[in-house]
Design an enzyme around this catalytic site. Structure first.
Site, short mmCIF file in Angstrom:
data_model
loop_
_atom_site.label_atom_id
_atom_site.label_comp_id
_atom_site.label_asym_id
_atom_site.label_seq_id
_atom_site.Cartn_x
_atom_site.Cartn_y
_atom_site.Cartn_z
N LYS A 114 -13.60 -4.72 2.75
CA LYS A 114 -14.53 -3.62 2.45
C LYS A 114 -16.00 -3.94 2.77
O LYS A 114 -16.73 -3.07 3.22
CB LYS A 114 -14.41 -3.22 0.98
N THR A 160 -9.17 -1.72 2.66
CA THR A 160 -8.90 -2.30 1.35
C THR A 160 -9.21 -3.80 1.38
O THR A 160 -9.70 -4.33 2.39
CB THR A 160 -7.47 -1.92 0.88
N SER A 166 0.81 -1.22 0.00
CA SER A 166 0.00 0.00 0.00
C SER A 166 0.85 1.27 0.00
O SER A 166 1.79 1.40 0.77
CB SER A 166 -0.92 0.00 1.22
N ASP A 202 -14.64 6.31 -3.45
CA ASP A 202 -14.48 6.07 -4.90
C ASP A 202 -15.47 6.93 -5.68
O ASP A 202 -15.20 7.33 -6.81
CB ASP A 202 -14.73 4.59 -5.24
N SER A 222 -0.64 4.11 0.60
CA SER A 222 -1.43 5.05 1.41
C SER A 222 -0.65 5.65 2.58
O SER A 222 -0.84 6.83 2.88
CB SER A 222 -2.69 4.37 1.93
#
Ligand code: ATR
Length: 508
Positions: A310, A306, A261, A347, A263
């Protein structure tokens, strides 16, 4: 505080490591069990040499036995002798296993100002109650208890972090009551214990060590000293461990796997820019309920979610917004003022981000009917755009259209379905959005619908971002179309997530 573990085979190699990493560490641990056989005798020269090469740096002497996860497999008398010699040689700390009691070491300790790190290492499994394990070790002015255990999964990691919080609370209370003992001003300050979760699930215990009340966090250059160790640079510059305290806000990304990731780089950079006392931590989570328990206890103010968590995150949250509802999955959890979690899915906002700078066409053709298509179709409908869904499996497109109609209350004139084969015959919208996984690395030459002929006046948005230039996008540009890269959506959803973290979370 960051403690840098030195695992070189020679004293000289370790000194060079110190020079290279000194600015990211507050103290070093000489792991003398990594020294080659002939070098062990020279360990007692280390503090003097260190004072020349990295002035002001405190040092710990450790000679870890193989049975406790170290490298030392030699004679125990020789090890005890080296530890006793080290005590008088200028080390600030000596790490002694909880069951090691040797008269020669005790004699040396009586004439020194060395603090003992009284350690327990459970290298194969973690015991059920870490706070109790730590509590069973001596804790006084001259001894610092340390528990290091292999964490086999996130429930172990959560238990260890909760154990640290429990222990820190008990310890702090004792001091406030006046029953706690005085402590000297030395590295570690008020925090008089150490707790470490070893292995990939234990990474958060290292990043959050100071937040959890530990005296310091252990780092190594190569990760050799203990599995899951991070480098001093990463702990210092990416996670800013040295600035953490008991009030530091905690954000995280959860998933399994999580190592890939990006992030943490993305969100920590923004936290630094905004001067927030908060850290964003990667957590490999294989047990969502264990994470939730930890999240409530710390508390964790926000989480990026993630694969594969989810759907679970959506179900577990006390509240959910219409974006999460529409997508049927949460990629973000936010702590509410009431103490629960709210699920959302950025999203939707991420997909719309590029349209802040350009007009959104009124008619869109969406290719695909999977999870990503749900966010895209919902976003478009919310903006008043007419949508036609095209998918390899027609029934799935039908189902998506039907669920969007019932969710938004919009009719068939707004949400239509077209068989994939008809795409070449029927005119498509002024916006074409590609949401399938086709064309993604490693199948970069694949095209989700080769029959589609671009006119040249459409706007083409491919949400795939690995590679950035998909075959579909290249074909659109060759026909003269304007295109949007999936990277915009990816970055947009991250930015929206950070905006939500920054507004929902009360870090200070
Ligand atoms: P995501 O959550 O990324 O959207 P998904 O829910 O598995 O992933 O959906 C994948 C989408 O890509 C679906 O629309 C799928 O079409 P089907 O519903 O027919 O499976 C589409 N897709 C995957 N492979 C495809 C292929 N080779 N050709 C055309 N469409 C494909």
């Amino acid at each position: 505080m960051i403690c840098f573990c030195l695992t070189g085979q020679t004293i000289e190699e370790n000194l060079r490591l110190c020079e290279r990493h000194a600015r990211h560490a507050d103290l070093v641990e000489l792991r003398a069990d990594f020294l080659s056989a002939g070098e062990l005798g020279a360990a007692c020269k280390f503090p003097t040499l260190l004072a020349e090469r990295a002035p002001g740096m405190a040092a710990i002497l450790t000679i870890r036995r193989q049975s406790e996860g170290g490298r030392y497999g030699g004679d125990e008398r020789r090890r005890v002798e080296a530890l006793a010699q080290g005590v008088g040689a200028g080390f600030s700390f000596v790490d002694l296993e909880h069951d090691l009691h040797a008269p020669s070491i005790d004699a040396s300790l009586r004439h020194s100002a060395v603090t003992v790190i009284r350690s327990r290492h459970d290298t194969t499994h973690m015991r059920p109650d870490p706070a109790r394990e730590l509590g069973a070790l001596p804790r006084n002015d001259l001894e610092l208890p340390k528990l290091a255990a292999h964490v086999a999964g996130f429930s172990d990691a959560a238990r260890m972090m909760l154990g640290a919080v429990e222990y820190a609370a008990l310890h702090g209370q004792a001091r406030r009551d006046g029953s706690g003992e005085a402590h000297r001003e030395r590295p570690g300050g008020e925090s008089r214990f150490l707790m470490v979760g070893m292995g990939p699930y234990g990474v958060p215990t290292r990043i959050l060590a100071r937040r959890l009340g530990c005296a310091w966090s252990y780092a190594s250059a190569s990760g050799e000293a203990a599995p899951g160790q991070l480098s001093p640079e990463v702990l210092d510059t990416l996670y800013r461990v040295r600035s953490h305290g008991p009030r530091t806000g905690v954000l995280c990304v959860i998933g399994d796997p999580i190592e890939h990731s990006r992030s943490p780089e993305f969100h920590n950079a923004r936290l630094v820019a905004d001067k927030r006392d908060a850290v964003y931590v990667p957590m490999r989570v294989d047990d969502f309920d264990a994470w939730l328990q930890l999240a409530h206890a710390l508390p964790i103010t926000g989480a990026s979610v993630t694969v594969p968590l989810k759907e679970q995150a959506l179900l577990a949250a006390e509240r959910r917004d219409d974006a999460a509802e529409a997508v049927g999955a949460a990629n973000t959890l936010l702590r509410t003022t009431g103490g629960g979690y709210m699920a959302t899915n950025t999203d939707v906002a991420g997909f719309l981000a590029p349209f802040a700078e350009m007009e959104l066409p009124r008619h869109a053709t969406v290719i695909g009917a999977g999870g990503a298509a749900r966010a895209v179709v919902f976003a478009l409908l919310k903006q008043g755009c007419h949508v036609t869904i095209v998918n390899r499996t027609h029934e799935r497109a039908d189902k998506l259209a039907e669920s969007m109609r019932s969710l938004t209350g919009l009719g068939r004139s707004m949400v239509k379905v077209l068989p994939l084969d008809d795409l070449g015959e029927v005119e498509h919208g002024a916006l074409v959005v590609q949401t399938t996984t086709v064309g993604m690395t490693p199948e970069e030459e694949a095209d989700p619908c080769p029959r589609l002929r671009f006119r040249g006046d459409e706007l083409v948005y491919d949400i795939v971002y690995t590679p950035e230039y998909t075959r579909f996008r290249r074909r659109a540009e060759a026909a003269g179309c304007r295109t949007i890269s999936g990277r915009r959506m990816f970055e947009g959803q991250g930015q929206e997530q950070y905006r939500l973290f920054a507004t929902a979370a009360r870090f200070d």
